[in-house]
Design a protein around this motif. Sequence first.
Motif, short mmCIF file in Angstrom:
data_model
loop_
_atom_site.label_atom_id
_atom_site.label_comp_id
_atom_site.label_asym_id
_atom_site.label_seq_id
_atom_site.Cartn_x
_atom_site.Cartn_y
_atom_site.Cartn_z
N GLU A 169 0.81 -1.22 0.00
CA GLU A 169 0.00 0.00 0.00
C GLU A 169 0.84 1.27 0.00
OE1 GLU A 169 -0.79 -2.50 2.44
OE2 GLU A 169 -2.14 -3.31 0.91
N ALA A 170 2.14 1.14 0.19
CA ALA A 170 3.00 2.32 0.31
C ALA A 170 3.39 2.83 -1.07
CB ALA A 170 4.25 1.98 1.11
N HIS A 171 3.18 4.11 -1.31
CA HIS A 171 3.60 4.71 -2.57
C HIS A 171 5.07 5.12 -2.49
CE1 HIS A 171 -0.73 5.61 -3.86
NE2 HIS A 171 -0.20 4.85 -4.79
N THR A 172 5.75 5.04 -3.64
CA THR A 172 7.15 5.44 -3.74
C THR A 172 7.25 6.69 -4.59
OG1 THR A 172 7.83 3.13 -3.60
CG2 THR A 172 9.46 4.69 -4.40
N PHE A 173 7.81 7.75 -4.01
CA PHE A 173 7.96 9.04 -4.68
C PHE A 173 9.43 9.31 -4.93
CE2 PHE A 173 4.20 9.13 -2.02
CZ PHE A 173 3.24 9.76 -2.79
N ALA A 174 9.78 9.59 -6.18
CA ALA A 174 11.15 9.98 -6.50
C ALA A 174 11.25 11.50 -6.54
CB ALA A 174 11.56 9.40 -7.85
N ILE A 175 12.27 12.04 -5.91
CA ILE A 175 12.51 13.48 -5.92
C ILE A 175 13.56 13.80 -6.97
CG2 ILE A 175 13.68 15.27 -4.58
CD1 ILE A 175 11.87 14.80 -2.34
N LEU A 176 13.21 14.76 -7.84
CA LEU A 176 14.07 15.09 -8.98
C LEU A 176 14.12 16.60 -9.19
CD1 LEU A 176 12.50 12.73 -11.70
CD2 LEU A 176 14.69 12.36 -10.58
N HIS A 177 15.14 17.05 -9.92
CA HIS A 177 15.07 18.35 -10.55
C HIS A 177 14.14 18.20 -11.76
CE1 HIS A 177 18.19 19.98 -8.04
NE2 HIS A 177 19.03 19.03 -8.37
N PRO A 178 13.39 19.25 -12.12
CA PRO A 178 12.36 19.11 -13.16
C PRO A 178 12.84 18.48 -14.47
CG PRO A 178 12.12 21.21 -12.06
CD PRO A 178 13.38 20.61 -11.53
N GLU A 179 14.03 18.87 -14.93
CA GLU A 179 14.50 18.38 -16.23
C GLU A 179 14.96 16.93 -16.20
OE1 GLU A 179 18.12 20.15 -14.16
OE2 GLU A 179 15.98 20.58 -14.30
N GLU A 180 15.01 16.33 -15.00
CA GLU A 180 15.44 14.94 -14.89
C GLU A 180 14.29 13.95 -15.05
OE1 GLU A 180 19.15 16.14 -11.93
OE2 GLU A 180 17.27 15.36 -11.09
N LEU A 181 13.09 14.46 -15.24
CA LEU A 181 11.98 13.62 -15.66
C LEU A 181 12.05 13.54 -17.18
CD1 LEU A 181 9.38 12.03 -15.04
CD2 LEU A 181 8.13 14.18 -15.24
N VAL A 182 12.38 12.37 -17.70
CA VAL A 182 12.71 12.23 -19.12
C VAL A 182 11.73 11.28 -19.81
CG1 VAL A 182 15.15 12.74 -18.71
CG2 VAL A 182 14.36 10.36 -18.65
N PRO A 183 11.59 11.37 -21.15
CA PRO A 183 10.67 10.47 -21.84
C PRO A 183 11.07 9.01 -21.72
CG PRO A 183 11.26 12.35 -23.22
CD PRO A 183 12.17 12.39 -22.04
N GLY A 184 12.37 8.73 -21.76
CA GLY A 184 12.83 7.35 -21.65
C GLY A 184 12.80 6.61 -22.97
N PRO A 185 12.90 5.29 -22.94
CA PRO A 185 13.00 4.49 -21.72
C PRO A 185 14.41 4.49 -21.13
CG PRO A 185 13.04 3.04 -23.61
CD PRO A 185 12.85 4.44 -24.15
N LEU A 186 14.48 4.53 -19.81
CA LEU A 186 15.76 4.37 -19.13
C LEU A 186 16.09 2.88 -19.03
CD1 LEU A 186 15.29 6.92 -16.21
CD2 LEU A 186 16.89 7.14 -18.12
N PRO A 187 17.38 2.53 -19.06
CA PRO A 187 17.75 1.12 -18.95
C PRO A 187 17.44 0.57 -17.56
CG PRO A 187 19.70 2.52 -18.86
CD PRO A 187 18.54 3.41 -19.19
N VAL A 188 16.84 -0.60 -17.51
CA VAL A 188 16.51 -1.22 -16.23
C VAL A 188 16.89 -2.69 -16.24
CG1 VAL A 188 14.60 0.33 -15.64
CG2 VAL A 188 14.14 -1.71 -16.99
N GLU A 189 17.13 -3.20 -15.03
CA GLU A 189 17.37 -4.62 -14.84
C GLU A 189 16.16 -5.24 -14.13
OE1 GLU A 189 21.71 -5.36 -13.63
OE2 GLU A 189 21.42 -3.23 -13.22
N GLU A 190 16.15 -6.55 -14.04
CA GLU A 190 14.99 -7.24 -13.47
C GLU A 190 14.69 -6.78 -12.05
OE1 GLU A 190 14.72 -11.46 -13.69
OE2 GLU A 190 15.25 -11.52 -15.81
N HIS A 191 15.74 -6.47 -11.29
CA HIS A 191 15.52 -6.11 -9.88
C HIS A 191 15.14 -4.64 -9.72
CE1 HIS A 191 19.91 -5.21 -10.43
NE2 HIS A 191 19.51 -4.09 -9.85
N ASP A 192 15.21 -3.85 -10.77
CA ASP A 192 14.89 -2.43 -10.66
C ASP A 192 13.38 -2.24 -10.48
OD1 ASP A 192 17.47 -1.40 -10.90
OD2 ASP A 192 17.41 -1.53 -13.08
N GLU A 193 13.01 -1.55 -9.43
CA GLU A 193 11.59 -1.34 -9.13
C GLU A 193 11.16 0.05 -9.60
OE1 GLU A 193 9.46 -3.05 -6.51
OE2 GLU A 193 10.81 -4.69 -6.04
#
Length: 220
Positions: A169-193
Amino acid sequence: MTTGALDLPDTGRLELDDAKDELRKVLRAHRRAHHHHPTQGHTADCEALTKHALEAVAGAQRVAAFVSVGAEPCTRLLLERLHEGGVQVLLPVLGPRLARCWGLFQGSEDLAERAPRRPPEPSGPTLPADAVGQVDALIIPALAVDSAGRRLGQGGGWYDRMLPLRSPEAHTFAILHPEELVPGPLPVEEHDEPVDAVITAQEWFLLAAGSPAASRSPEV
C-alpha cells in the motif's frame, strides 16, 4: 510532463551496466553545473519542493526519506516540516558491520556524518531493513525517472534492497530536478523497481502505465 527534459545520449548500443554508468556521468555533470545549494537557509526551489512533497504524502504517519547532499534536490526543509507535523521519518543509516538499516530523524541538529562518504545520519538506535515495511510512503533519490516510472539511481544498490520490503500500500515518490523527468526508456534490470510518482519544485504527479497522469499540483 515537465517540459525541458534533459536530452540524454543514446545508450542502446551499450551493455546494461555500461549504459547506466554513462547516463549517471551525464546526469551528475549536469547537476554539478546547474544546481547549487546555499550553505545557509533554503532556496525558493527548496520551499516549492517541500510544499509539493507534503501534499504528496499528506496523511502519512510514517515516511521513509533521505538527507540530500551536494546538488541533489534539497530534502532538509521537508524533513523538518514532516518532523514538526508529527510524522515519524526513517532515514538510511549504516548499522553494525555495514548493514543497511534505518534510523529515526530527531531534528536537523541531530544529523551528523557518521560514516565516510555517507550522507548525514541520525543518532539513536538502528532499525532493521524491514522497518521500511511499516511506512506509508517512501521519498527516495533518483538521478532520472522516465514517463513509465523507471528510475536511475546512484548505483549503490540501497533501494534495490529496500523497495521490495515496502508495504504493497506504500507509494514510492522519486525526488528530482524538473529536467530529470525524461521520456525514456531508461535502462533497467529485473531487480529495478519502478516508482509511483515524481516530486519536483514545479509539480508532483502520479505516474500511470507509460505516461504521467494529469499534474496534481502545477505551478501557475
